[in-house]
Design an enzyme around this catalytic site. Structure first.
Site, PDB file in Angstrom:
ATOM      1  N   ASP A  93      -1.443  -3.315  -3.781  1.00 46.26           N
ATOM      2  CA  ASP A  93      -1.991  -2.046  -3.326  1.00 46.26           C
ATOM      3  C   ASP A  93      -0.809  -1.119  -3.065  1.00 46.26           C
ATOM      4  O   ASP A  93       0.244  -1.565  -2.611  1.00 46.26           O
ATOM      5  CB  ASP A  93      -2.818  -2.274  -2.047  1.00 46.26           C
ATOM      6  CG  ASP A  93      -3.813  -1.177  -1.789  1.00 46.26           C
ATOM      7  OD1 ASP A  93      -3.761  -0.137  -2.495  1.00 46.26           O
ATOM      8  OD2 ASP A  93      -4.645  -1.333  -0.898  1.00 46.26           O
ATOM      9  N   TRP A  94      -0.962   0.146  -3.342  1.00 47.00           N
ATOM     10  CA  TRP A  94       0.054   1.194  -3.254  1.00 47.00           C
ATOM     11  C   TRP A  94       1.432   0.734  -2.776  1.00 47.00           C
ATOM     12  O   TRP A  94       2.336   0.608  -3.553  1.00 47.00           O
ATOM     13  CB  TRP A  94      -0.451   2.336  -2.381  1.00 47.00           C
ATOM     14  CG  TRP A  94      -1.518   3.099  -3.068  1.00 47.00           C
ATOM     15  CD1 TRP A  94      -2.863   2.830  -3.072  1.00 47.00           C
ATOM     16  CD2 TRP A  94      -1.351   4.247  -3.896  1.00 47.00           C
ATOM     17  NE1 TRP A  94      -3.527   3.724  -3.841  1.00 47.00           N
ATOM     18  CE2 TRP A  94      -2.620   4.620  -4.371  1.00 47.00           C
ATOM     19  CE3 TRP A  94      -0.246   4.985  -4.302  1.00 47.00           C
ATOM     20  CZ2 TRP A  94      -2.813   5.699  -5.197  1.00 47.00           C
ATOM     21  CZ3 TRP A  94      -0.445   6.063  -5.135  1.00 47.00           C
ATOM     22  CH2 TRP A  94      -1.721   6.412  -5.568  1.00 47.00           C
TER      23      TRP A  94
END
Length: 98
Positions: A93-94
């Site tokens: 995730d990011w």
């Protein structure tokens, strides 16, 4: 749902695994015993892999039993790849890479 989506685009099951709160999710350490982990938290991901052949899995920000999910060799390699036979791609995730 996954199979329907994947008729047109790649689906991504997220957030693997035990990423169940927003507060402190970047530093949270989810401490979970093996039975609960497999029967409750991993079951939807296992179904996504084995039954729906999902194309990708996104790791959570959190730690699982002390190790960040994006770095958790046991969860990613031993369970996801080897035990369940996942052949797709895994992404963080990011800012999930520590």
């Amino acid at each position: 749902w996954i199979r329907g989506v994947q008729r047109h685009v790649a689906a991504c099951a997220k957030h693997f695994v035990c990423n169940d709160q927003e507060d402190y999710r970047h530093t949270l350490n989810s401490v979970v015993d093996q039975q609960t982990l497999h029967e409750v938290y991993m079951a939807p991901f296992e179904a996504a892999v084995r039954e729906a052949d999902v194309d990708s899995i996104m790791c959570g920000y959190n730690r699982l039993n002390g190790t960040y999910c994006a770095e958790n060799e046991w969860a990613l390699q031993k369970v996801l790849r080897e035990a369940w036979g996942f052949k797709g791609w895994i992404l963080s995730d990011w800012f999930g890479n520590q």
